[in-house]
Design a protein around this motif. Structure first.
Motif, short mmCIF file in Angstrom:
data_model
loop_
_atom_site.label_atom_id
_atom_site.label_comp_id
_atom_site.label_asym_id
_atom_site.label_seq_id
_atom_site.Cartn_x
_atom_site.Cartn_y
_atom_site.Cartn_z
N THR A 186 23.79 33.01 78.92
CA THR A 186 23.17 34.07 78.12
C THR A 186 22.94 33.60 76.68
OG1 THR A 186 25.29 34.97 77.36
CG2 THR A 186 24.43 35.78 79.48
N VAL A 187 22.17 34.38 75.96
CA VAL A 187 21.95 34.10 74.53
C VAL A 187 23.29 34.13 73.79
CG1 VAL A 187 20.93 35.03 72.41
CG2 VAL A 187 19.57 34.92 74.51
N ASP A 188 24.15 35.06 74.15
CA ASP A 188 25.47 35.13 73.48
C ASP A 188 26.28 33.86 73.74
OD1 ASP A 188 25.02 37.59 72.34
OD2 ASP A 188 26.00 38.72 73.94
N ASP A 189 26.16 33.29 74.93
CA ASP A 189 26.82 32.00 75.20
C ASP A 189 26.31 30.94 74.23
OD1 ASP A 189 28.44 32.70 77.41
OD2 ASP A 189 26.76 32.45 78.80
N ILE A 190 25.01 30.85 74.12
CA ILE A 190 24.40 29.81 73.29
C ILE A 190 24.80 29.98 71.82
CG2 ILE A 190 22.20 28.85 72.50
CD1 ILE A 190 22.89 28.14 75.39
N LYS A 191 24.96 31.21 71.39
CA LYS A 191 25.39 31.45 70.01
C LYS A 191 26.75 30.84 69.71
CE LYS A 191 22.90 35.81 69.24
NZ LYS A 191 23.03 37.29 69.11
N PRO B 156 11.30 30.65 81.16
CA PRO B 156 10.97 30.05 79.87
C PRO B 156 11.20 30.97 78.68
CG PRO B 156 9.31 29.46 81.49
CD PRO B 156 10.21 30.46 82.15
N GLU B 157 10.98 32.27 78.88
CA GLU B 157 11.20 33.22 77.78
C GLU B 157 12.65 33.18 77.31
OE1 GLU B 157 7.83 33.96 80.17
OE2 GLU B 157 9.93 34.16 80.81
N LEU B 158 13.57 33.08 78.27
CA LEU B 158 14.98 33.01 77.91
C LEU B 158 15.30 31.69 77.22
CD1 LEU B 158 17.84 34.22 78.02
CD2 LEU B 158 18.10 33.19 80.29
N LEU B 159 14.76 30.60 77.73
CA LEU B 159 15.01 29.30 77.12
C LEU B 159 14.47 29.24 75.70
CD1 LEU B 159 15.91 28.58 79.97
CD2 LEU B 159 14.77 26.39 79.72
N LYS B 160 13.37 29.93 75.45
CA LYS B 160 12.83 29.97 74.09
C LYS B 160 13.77 30.75 73.16
CE LYS B 160 8.09 29.21 75.53
NZ LYS B 160 6.81 29.81 75.92
N GLN B 161 14.44 31.75 73.70
CA GLN B 161 15.46 32.44 72.91
C GLN B 161 16.64 31.51 72.61
OE1 GLN B 161 16.58 36.50 74.23
NE2 GLN B 161 14.77 36.43 75.55
N PHE B 162 17.02 30.72 73.61
CA PHE B 162 18.07 29.73 73.39
C PHE B 162 17.66 28.80 72.24
CE2 PHE B 162 19.66 29.57 78.12
CZ PHE B 162 20.09 30.87 78.00
N GLU B 163 16.41 28.35 72.29
CA GLU B 163 15.92 27.41 71.29
C GLU B 163 15.97 28.02 69.89
OE1 GLU B 163 12.36 24.15 71.29
OE2 GLU B 163 11.84 26.17 71.92
N GLN B 164 15.59 29.29 69.79
CA GLN B 164 15.62 29.97 68.48
C GLN B 164 17.05 30.07 67.94
OE1 GLN B 164 13.68 33.69 69.35
NE2 GLN B 164 11.62 32.81 69.24
N VAL B 165 17.97 30.40 68.83
CA VAL B 165 19.37 30.50 68.41
C VAL B 165 19.88 29.14 67.94
CG1 VAL B 165 21.73 30.86 69.24
CG2 VAL B 165 19.93 32.48 69.86
N LEU B 166 19.58 28.11 68.71
CA LEU B 166 20.06 26.77 68.36
C LEU B 166 19.41 26.26 67.08
CD1 LEU B 166 20.16 25.36 71.98
CD2 LEU B 166 22.14 25.67 70.49
N ALA B 167 18.17 26.64 66.85
CA ALA B 167 17.48 26.24 65.61
C ALA B 167 18.16 26.84 64.38
CB ALA B 167 16.02 26.66 65.66
N SER B 168 18.84 27.96 64.58
CA SER B 168 19.55 28.61 63.46
C SER B 168 20.95 28.03 63.26
CB SER B 168 19.64 30.12 63.70
OG SER B 168 20.56 30.40 64.75
#
Length: 240
Positions: A155-160, A179-191
């Motif tokens: 999940t996004v929370d995991d990636i955070k 892909p939509e979820l992976l792009k959220q992962f990418e945004q989180v990791l970019a931060s």
């Protein structure tokens, strides 16, 4: 969707004698081991629901080992891979005995056992179901680097919460981790610039393409090998 039918498509024919390595006990688990015991660098591969006897998975372990790693594929399903033909035990029932949290707990003595053998740096890669185990390891800094290949449950929370370098490799046609979820992962990791990261979406492939491919299908093999190459390059950079 965290888990779905794509996770069980293209079931492999399991073969306990596949691969050029050996099976031994490590950290209390049976494990397929490939590579030199003299290596100081270890990679742990966590399987999908079909377990550690899948020939393509063991071949991937052999390929990574050829680059100098000691590679371990633990039987974290403990001799109980998912069997689609068992109608008395559908996936949701099977899952009750195989929560990813259990796999994460089993990974702790495994990593300790590798360190006791002289391994100084450990990376981990998780495929589909195994991706959730690896992301937990990355959140708890059990490893030096992580790779998630068409992950499930992440999940996004995991990636955070990830604290170690991580690569997420996903498919264009993936209903499990779209892909939509992976792009959220990418945004989180970019931060999180303190955590090195790489997110890649491969075109014209589906969930499971990196491990449940037909070895006689040239295009499928080529697509899987591209992901394997990226996985290996990430490990070579960050597990040292």
């Amino acid at each position: 969707m965290a888990f779905g039918p794509q996770c069980c498509e293209n079931r492999p024919t399991l073969n306990p004698s596949s691969g050029s390595g050996r099976v031994e006990k490590i950290g209390g688990l049976d494990a397929y081991v490939s590579g030199s015991l003299d290596s100081k660098l270890g990679i742990v591969l966590f399987s999908d629901v079909f377990g550690y006897e899948a020939p393509n998975l063991r071949n991937l372990a052999d390929k990574i080992a050829a680059s100098g790693f000691l590679v371990v594929v633990p039987d974290f399903l403990k001799g109980d891979p998912y069997e689609p033909e068992n109608q008395d035990r559908p996936l949701h029932v099977w899952m009750r005995d195989h929560e990813p949290d259990r796999g994460f707990e089993d990974s702790k003595p495994l990593v300790e056992a590798l360190k006791s053998k002289g391994i100084t740096a450990v990376g981990a890669a998780g495929l589909c179901f195994g991706g959730k185990v690896v992301v937990e390891m990355a959140k708890n800094e059990l490893i030096q680097a992580a790779v998630l290949l068409h992950p499930s449950f992440v999940t996004v929370d995991d990636i955070k919460e990830v604290k170690t370098p991580i690569a997420v490799l996903g498919a264009e046609n993936d209903r499990t981790s779209p892909p939509e979820l992976l792009k959220q992962f990418e945004q989180v990791l970019a931060s999180k610039p303190e955590v090195k990261s790489h997110v890649k979406i491969y075109e014209n492939v589906s969930h499971g393409w990196g491990i449940r491919y037909d070895p006689d299908d040239e295009s499928a093999v080529k697509a899987a090998e591209e992901a394997h190459k990226d996985m290996l390059e990430w490990s070579l950079i960050h597990v040292k």
